[in-house]
Design a protein around this motif. Sequence first.
Motif, mmCIF file in Angstrom:
data_model
loop_
_atom_site.group_PDB
_atom_site.id
_atom_site.type_symbol
_atom_site.label_atom_id
_atom_site.label_comp_id
_atom_site.label_asym_id
_atom_site.label_seq_id
_atom_site.Cartn_x
_atom_site.Cartn_y
_atom_site.Cartn_z
ATOM 1 N N THR A 11 56.603 48.955 31.218
ATOM 2 C CA THR A 11 57.672 48.165 31.685
ATOM 3 C C THR A 11 57.274 46.780 32.589
ATOM 4 O OG1 THR A 11 59.687 47.936 32.673
ATOM 5 C CG2 THR A 11 58.433 49.556 33.389
ATOM 6 N N CYS A 12 58.049 45.985 32.494
ATOM 7 C CA CYS A 12 57.777 44.719 33.560
ATOM 8 C C CYS A 12 58.538 45.172 34.683
ATOM 9 C CB CYS A 12 58.377 43.613 32.875
ATOM 10 S SG CYS A 12 59.794 43.213 32.766
ATOM 11 N N GLY A 13 59.140 46.322 34.780
ATOM 12 C CA GLY A 13 59.857 46.456 36.258
ATOM 13 C C GLY A 13 61.391 46.703 36.042
ATOM 14 N N MET A 28 53.137 48.896 24.470
ATOM 15 C CA MET A 28 52.793 47.791 25.448
ATOM 16 C C MET A 28 52.662 46.608 24.649
ATOM 17 S SD MET A 28 49.388 48.354 27.957
ATOM 18 C CE MET A 28 49.973 49.713 28.986
ATOM 19 N N GLY A 29 53.077 46.555 23.495
ATOM 20 C CA GLY A 29 52.699 45.451 22.675
ATOM 21 C C GLY A 29 53.962 44.439 22.982
ATOM 22 N N THR A 30 54.474 43.622 21.920
ATOM 23 C CA THR A 30 55.343 42.718 22.173
ATOM 24 C C THR A 30 56.886 43.443 22.736
ATOM 25 O OG1 THR A 30 54.548 41.203 20.666
ATOM 26 C CG2 THR A 30 56.838 40.860 21.356
ATOM 27 N N GLY A 80 59.614 39.522 19.466
ATOM 28 C CA GLY A 80 59.945 38.445 20.718
ATOM 29 C C GLY A 80 60.083 39.367 21.898
ATOM 30 N N CYS A 81 60.455 38.669 22.787
ATOM 31 C CA CYS A 81 60.661 39.428 24.211
ATOM 32 C C CYS A 81 61.472 38.208 25.041
ATOM 33 C CB CYS A 81 59.415 39.751 24.975
ATOM 34 S SG CYS A 81 59.843 40.572 26.542
ATOM 35 N N ARG A 82 62.414 38.693 25.982
ATOM 36 C CA ARG A 82 63.273 38.000 26.655
ATOM 37 C C ARG A 82 62.943 37.772 28.174
ATOM 38 N NH1 ARG A 82 69.218 39.969 26.606
ATOM 39 N NH2 ARG A 82 68.422 41.817 25.274
ATOM 40 N N PHE A 99 52.066 34.661 31.667
ATOM 41 C CA PHE A 99 50.756 34.732 31.151
ATOM 42 C C PHE A 99 51.013 35.167 29.642
ATOM 43 C CE2 PHE A 99 52.151 38.103 33.771
ATOM 44 C CZ PHE A 99 52.191 39.059 32.991
ATOM 45 N N CYS A 100 52.189 35.341 28.883
ATOM 46 C CA CYS A 100 52.164 36.257 27.950
ATOM 47 C C CYS A 100 52.600 35.391 26.469
ATOM 48 C CB CYS A 100 53.386 37.435 28.080
ATOM 49 S SG CYS A 100 53.593 38.169 26.476
ATOM 50 N N ALA A 101 51.982 35.570 25.540
ATOM 51 C CA ALA A 101 52.272 34.697 24.333
ATOM 52 C C ALA A 101 53.302 35.098 23.630
ATOM 53 C CB ALA A 101 50.951 34.840 23.735
HETATM 54 S S1 SF4 Z 1 54.411 40.809 29.180
HETATM 55 FE FE1 SF4 Z 1 55.634 42.077 28.361
HETATM 56 S S2 SF4 Z 1 57.628 42.057 29.270
HETATM 57 FE FE2 SF4 Z 1 56.397 40.129 29.726
HETATM 58 S S3 SF4 Z 1 57.151 38.823 28.334
HETATM 59 FE FE3 SF4 Z 1 55.270 39.592 27.505
HETATM 60 S S4 SF4 Z 1 56.084 41.313 26.031
HETATM 61 FE FE4 SF4 Z 1 57.832 40.587 27.535
#
Ligand code: SF4
Length: 342
Positions: free
Chosen positions: A191-193, A155-157, A110-112, A117-119
Motif C-alpha cells: 500500500t502507498c500508506g 503490487m501491480g497497478t 489504473g490508480c487514483r 514515479f509511477c506509470a
Molecule cells: S505506485 Fe501504486 S499507489 Fe502509487 S500511483 Fe502507482 S499503482 Fe498507484
Amino acid sequence: MADLLSLNIKELNSAIEQMGEKKFRAKQLYDWLHNKLVWDYGEMNNLPKELRRKLSKEYPLPYIEEVQRLQSKLDGTNKFLFKLKDDNIIESVIMQYKHGNSVCISSQAGCRMGCYFCASALGGLVRNLEPSEMLLQVYNIQRITGKRVSHVVVMGTGEPFDNFDNLLKFMEILNSEQGLNISGRNVTVSTCGLVEGIRKFADRKLSATLAISLHAPTDDMRRRLMPVANRYSIEDILEACRYFIEKTGRRVTFEYSMVQGYNDSEEHAKMLSDLLKGMLCHVNLIPVNPIKERDYKQSEPERIERFRSILEKNHVNVTVRRTLGADINSSCGQLRRSYADR
Ligand code: SF4
C-alpha cells in the motif's frame, strides 16, 4: 448477473442450492474453477449436462485474455498484458526466485493515488477489479507458463486498500484448501500508506505480509513524490504499522525507491534509520526505474550500497532489491502505458 468465480465456497453453495441442486455440486464446481483451472462449463464432465446448460445461461464466467507477453532473456521474468471483458488492460508479472514462482498482480485498472514515479498513475483510476479478475491473473499465468505459483504480491497497478473488500475475497479464495491453497504467509499486499486500510487489514489478523511504499524519510519530501502524503503523515503510517505488528506479530516491509540526488544521501539514510529503529520491519531499497514521462534517474550503485550499510549499522534489516526483467519494460505500469499509447 452473479460472477461465480468471485464467490467463496459458502456463497457458491447457496447459489447452487438456489438452483435446486445438491450441495456437493458446488464442491465439484469450485474444484473445476479454482483448482483444475477450467472455466468452460462444457469441459466439466462430472456435472450433469442439464446443470452445465443452466450454468452457462445464468452464470457466464468472467475471463481475461492475454494480449501481450514479454519474456526476459536475462532471468525468466515474464510480463503479461491482459484484456478484461470491458476492454480495459491490466498488467501482471511472474518472477522466478529460488524459493518459488511469484506473481505480481494488479488490483485496479489504473490508480487514483498519483505517485510521481509511477506509470500506472498517469491515466488515473478507471475501475476496481473484481476478486475473479485478480484470481484470473494468477490462474492464467499458472496455466500459460505451466509453473506452479507459490507466492503472490499485490503490487501491480492499483492501491489494494482502495479496493479493500474485493482484495480480501481474492485472498480468501486464493488461500482456500479446495483452491490453489496459497498460504497467507506467501501473499504480500503493498500500500502507498492508507492508514484506515492498514488498521482494517490488521484487525483481520491475516498472516499476509504488509508492504508500505515509503520512499522518503520526511513528510515534505514524501509529499513531492506521493500526493497521498498530504493525507497521512509518516508518523500516522508508522503508528498504523505498529498496530499491525501488535495484532499479527508479522514484520512490515518498507519499500524505498532510490532516486538519484533526491532521497539517497547519507543524511537521508540516517533519518530513515531513526524512524525505523527498534521496529519489527525490513527495508527494501529499490533502484527506481525511470519512466519516459518523468525526468528522474536511478541512484548509482555505490550510493545505494552506502545507504544500505548505514541502515545496517543502525540495526535496521535491509536488502537491495534485485532488478528483474530489466530488458522488458519492468517498471510498474510501463507496459500497460506503452500499449495504451499505441
Ligand atoms: S505506485 Fe501504486 S499507489 Fe502509487 S500511483 Fe502507482 S499503482 Fe498507484
